[in-house]
Every structure is written in structure tokens, then in C-alpha cells.
Design an enzyme around this catalytic site. Structure first.
Site, PDB file in Angstrom:
ATOM      1  CE  LYS A   1      -6.852  -0.134   8.331  1.00 24.32           C
ATOM      2  NZ  LYS A   1      -6.385  -0.331   6.940  1.00 24.32           N
TER       3      LYS A   1
ATOM      4  CE1 TYR B   1      -1.286   0.929   8.501  1.00 19.74           C
ATOM      5  CE2 TYR B   1      -2.328   2.975   9.189  1.00 19.74           C
ATOM      6  CZ  TYR B   1      -2.414   1.629   8.883  1.00 19.74           C
ATOM      7  OH  TYR B   1      -3.631   0.980   8.954  1.00 19.74           O
TER       8      TYR B   1
ATOM      9  CG  PHE C   1      -0.681   3.586  -0.203  1.00 23.36           C
ATOM     10  CD1 PHE C   1      -0.756   3.288   1.150  1.00 23.36           C
ATOM     11  CD2 PHE C   1      -0.006   2.704  -1.042  1.00 23.36           C
ATOM     12  CE1 PHE C   1      -0.174   2.138   1.667  1.00 23.36           C
ATOM     13  CE2 PHE C   1       0.583   1.542  -0.538  1.00 23.36           C
ATOM     14  CZ  PHE C   1       0.493   1.262   0.829  1.00 23.36           C
TER      15      PHE C   1
ATOM     16  NE  ARG D   1      -2.190  -9.687   8.449  1.00 32.49           N
ATOM     17  CZ  ARG D   1      -1.967  -8.539   7.802  1.00 32.49           C
ATOM     18  NH1 ARG D   1      -2.150  -7.367   8.416  1.00 32.49           N
ATOM     19  NH2 ARG D   1      -1.573  -8.542   6.550  1.00 32.49           N
TER      20      ARG D   1
ATOM     21  CB  THR E   1      -4.161  -5.728   1.956  1.00 32.62           C
ATOM     22  OG1 THR E   1      -3.232  -6.366   2.840  1.00 32.62           O
ATOM     23  CG2 THR E   1      -4.082  -4.225   2.120  1.00 32.62           C
TER      24      THR E   1
ATOM     25  NE  ARG F   1      -8.338  -5.567   5.773  1.00 25.42           N
ATOM     26  CZ  ARG F   1      -7.025  -5.640   5.945  1.00 25.42           C
ATOM     27  NH1 ARG F   1      -6.338  -6.651   5.446  1.00 25.42           N
ATOM     28  NH2 ARG F   1      -6.397  -4.705   6.623  1.00 25.42           N
TER      29      ARG F   1
ATOM     30  CG  ASN G   1      -8.303  -2.265   4.428  1.00 24.87           C
ATOM     31  OD1 ASN G   1      -8.297  -1.482   5.382  1.00 24.87           O
ATOM     32  ND2 ASN G   1      -7.196  -2.824   3.951  1.00 24.87           N
TER      33      ASN G   1
ATOM     34  CG  HIS H   1      -3.851  -2.376  11.726  1.00 23.43           C
ATOM     35  ND1 HIS H   1      -2.841  -2.478  10.793  1.00 23.43           N
ATOM     36  CD2 HIS H   1      -3.286  -2.691  12.926  1.00 23.43           C
ATOM     37  CE1 HIS H   1      -1.714  -2.818  11.424  1.00 23.43           C
ATOM     38  NE2 HIS H   1      -1.957  -2.947  12.708  1.00 23.43           N
TER      39      HIS H   1
ATOM     40  CD  GLU I   1       0.978  -2.903  14.583  1.00 23.93           C
ATOM     41  OE1 GLU I   1      -0.048  -3.575  14.827  1.00 23.93           O
ATOM     42  OE2 GLU I   1       1.533  -2.889  13.462  1.00 23.93           O
TER      43      GLU I   1
HETATM   44  N1  UDP Z   1      -3.298   0.599   1.487  1.00 25.34           N
HETATM   45  C1  UDP Z   1      -3.751   1.482   0.535  1.00 25.34           C
HETATM   46  N2  UDP Z   1      -3.373   1.285  -0.779  1.00 25.34           N
HETATM   47  C2  UDP Z   1      -2.579   0.254  -1.157  1.00 25.34           C
HETATM   48  C3  UDP Z   1      -2.130  -0.654  -0.167  1.00 25.34           C
HETATM   49  C4  UDP Z   1      -2.502  -0.452   1.148  1.00 25.34           C
HETATM   50  O1  UDP Z   1      -4.483   2.419   0.841  1.00 25.34           O
HETATM   51  O2  UDP Z   1      -2.279   0.120  -2.338  1.00 25.34           O
HETATM   52  C5  UDP Z   1      -3.718   0.783   2.890  1.00 25.34           C
HETATM   53  C6  UDP Z   1      -4.751  -0.245   3.285  1.00 25.34           C
HETATM   54  O3  UDP Z   1      -5.777   0.380   4.022  1.00 25.34           O
HETATM   55  C7  UDP Z   1      -3.949  -1.180   4.167  1.00 25.34           C
HETATM   56  C8  UDP Z   1      -2.931  -0.259   4.800  1.00 25.34           C
HETATM   57  O4  UDP Z   1      -2.600   0.658   3.761  1.00 25.34           O
HETATM   58  O5  UDP Z   1      -4.762  -1.838   5.132  1.00 25.34           O
HETATM   59  C9  UDP Z   1      -1.678  -0.912   5.287  1.00 25.34           C
HETATM   60  O6  UDP Z   1      -1.134  -1.674   4.252  1.00 25.34           O
HETATM   61  P1  UDP Z   1      -0.518  -3.123   4.536  1.00 25.34           P
HETATM   62  O7  UDP Z   1       0.194  -3.558   3.316  1.00 25.34           O
HETATM   63  O8  UDP Z   1       0.243  -3.087   5.830  1.00 25.34           O
HETATM   64  O9  UDP Z   1      -1.836  -4.049   4.665  1.00 25.34           O
HETATM   65  P2  UDP Z   1      -2.584  -4.712   5.901  1.00 25.34           P
HETATM   66  O10 UDP Z   1      -1.529  -5.213   6.856  1.00 25.34           O
HETATM   67  O11 UDP Z   1      -3.464  -3.645   6.506  1.00 25.34           O
HETATM   68  O12 UDP Z   1      -3.395  -5.816   5.297  1.00 25.34           O
END
Ligand code: UDP
Length: 148
Positions: free
Chosen positions: A11, A51, A59, A87, A93, A104, A114, A117, A128
Site C-alpha cells: 500500500k 474494495y 471508513f 495472509r 488487519t 503488519r 497497515n 493487502h 483481483e
Molecule cells: N480498514 C480501516 N479501518 C477499519 C478496518 C479496515 O481502515 O476499521 C482498512 C485496512 O487498511 C484494511 C482494509 O481496510 O486492510 C480492508 O479491510 P479488510 O477487512 O478487507 O482487511 P484485510 O483483508 O486488508 O486484512
């Protein structure tokens, strides 16, 4: 175990902080195979499609603003069980909940920034890879693969 492909993205915070090499290194050293990559300034439409599943979250706007704020480094990686393993290597996350040794946990503090992705399912990996690379991947042999 099936050989899979996944979409990973450093990112904007990871690119700005000079972490592309570190992150590529972790997946290379693990034994996965890089089959496409590019640095891209993300158009808003692409960030919104990527997204889309989160479009009703509070958010969402901030997330799209962030992803489009500065270049990202998109990659396709291949290997056995790569979707779940990547993952696990990324960590939770929220970096404060991510296990030590994960990307992370090692490099991030806030959930908004974080670093990385990674696709969370085979369906999303395909979606994707199509969205970011038009499905284009490179097929090649690595002599070292028999040792991994
Ligand atoms: N995110 C955020 N606030 C939140 C939850 C998620 O800004 O409360 C952002 C965070 O950067 C995250 C992305 O949204 O990586 C996508 O969220 P997801 O739940 O898909 O998590 P990921 O798959 O990236 O772990």
C-alpha cells in the site's frame, strides 16, 4: 495441496517507507514465485472496485482516499496454499492484533496504514488478479523449486 495464485499489494505507506524490497524478499525467501508486478498510481475507480465489498463501511471513503494518495506496488504470487499462507505472513488487519514476526506487526501501528493487502479467498484472488492485471501472469520454471 493446490498450487494457487494470489494478489498482494504494498500500500502507499509501504511504498513511501521503502518497504517494497523487504516485502518482496519475505515472499521470495518463503519460496513463492513472483509471476507479475507493477508500480501503479491507482485511479479512484479501480480502488473503489477493488474494495467494493467494503463500500458500506464508514471508513470506505478514507480507505479509497488513502489507496489513491500515492503509488502502490501490485504483485501476483504463485505457490502451494499461497492465499492462506500470505495472509498469515501479513498478520491481522489491525497491526496491534498481528502476531510478532508478521509484516503488519513488524512494520505498522494503525489499521488504516497497515502496509499490505492480500486476497482473502480463491474467488477474490481471481477477481483481483483480473482487476489489477487483466489476468496476465507469467509462466516460468525456477530450478530451485524442487528444493522447496
Ligand atoms: N480498514 C480501516 N479501518 C477499519 C478496518 C479496515 O481502515 O476499521 C482498512 C485496512 O487498511 C484494511 C482494509 O481496510 O486492510 C480492508 O479491510 P479488510 O477487512 O478487507 O482487511 P484485510 O483483508 O486488508 O486484512
Amino acid at each position: 495441496m493446490a498450487v494457487e495464485q494470489t494478489f498482494l499489494m504494498v500500500k502507499p505507506d509501504g511504498v513511501q517507507r521503502g518497504l517494497i524490497g523487504e516485502i518482496v524478499s519475505r515472499f521470495e525467501q518463503k519460496g513463492f514465485k513472483l509471476i507479475n508486478a507493477k508500480l501503479i498510481q491507482v485511479p479512484r475507480e479501480l480502488a473503489e472496485s477493488h474494495y467494493a465489498e467494503l463500500s458500506d463501511k464508514p471508513f470506505f471513503g478514507e480507505l479509497v482516499d488513502f489507496i489513491t494518495s500515492s503509488p502502490v506496488f501490485g504483485m501476483i504470487w504463485e505457490g502451494e496454499n499461497v492465499i492462506t499462507t500470505a495472509r498469515a505472513m501479513m498478520g491481522a488487519t489491525n497491526p496491534s492484533a498481528a502476531a510478532p514476526g508478521t509484516i503488519r506487526n513488524d512494520f505498522a501501528i494503525s489499521v488504516g496504514m497497515n502496509i499490505i493487502h492480500g486476497s482473502d479467498s480463491p474467488e477474490n484472488a481471481k477477481r483481483e488478479i483480473d482487476l489489477w492485471f487483466g489476468g496476465e501472469t507469467l509462466s516460468y520454471d525456477k530450478a530451485i523449486n524442487k528444493w522447496i
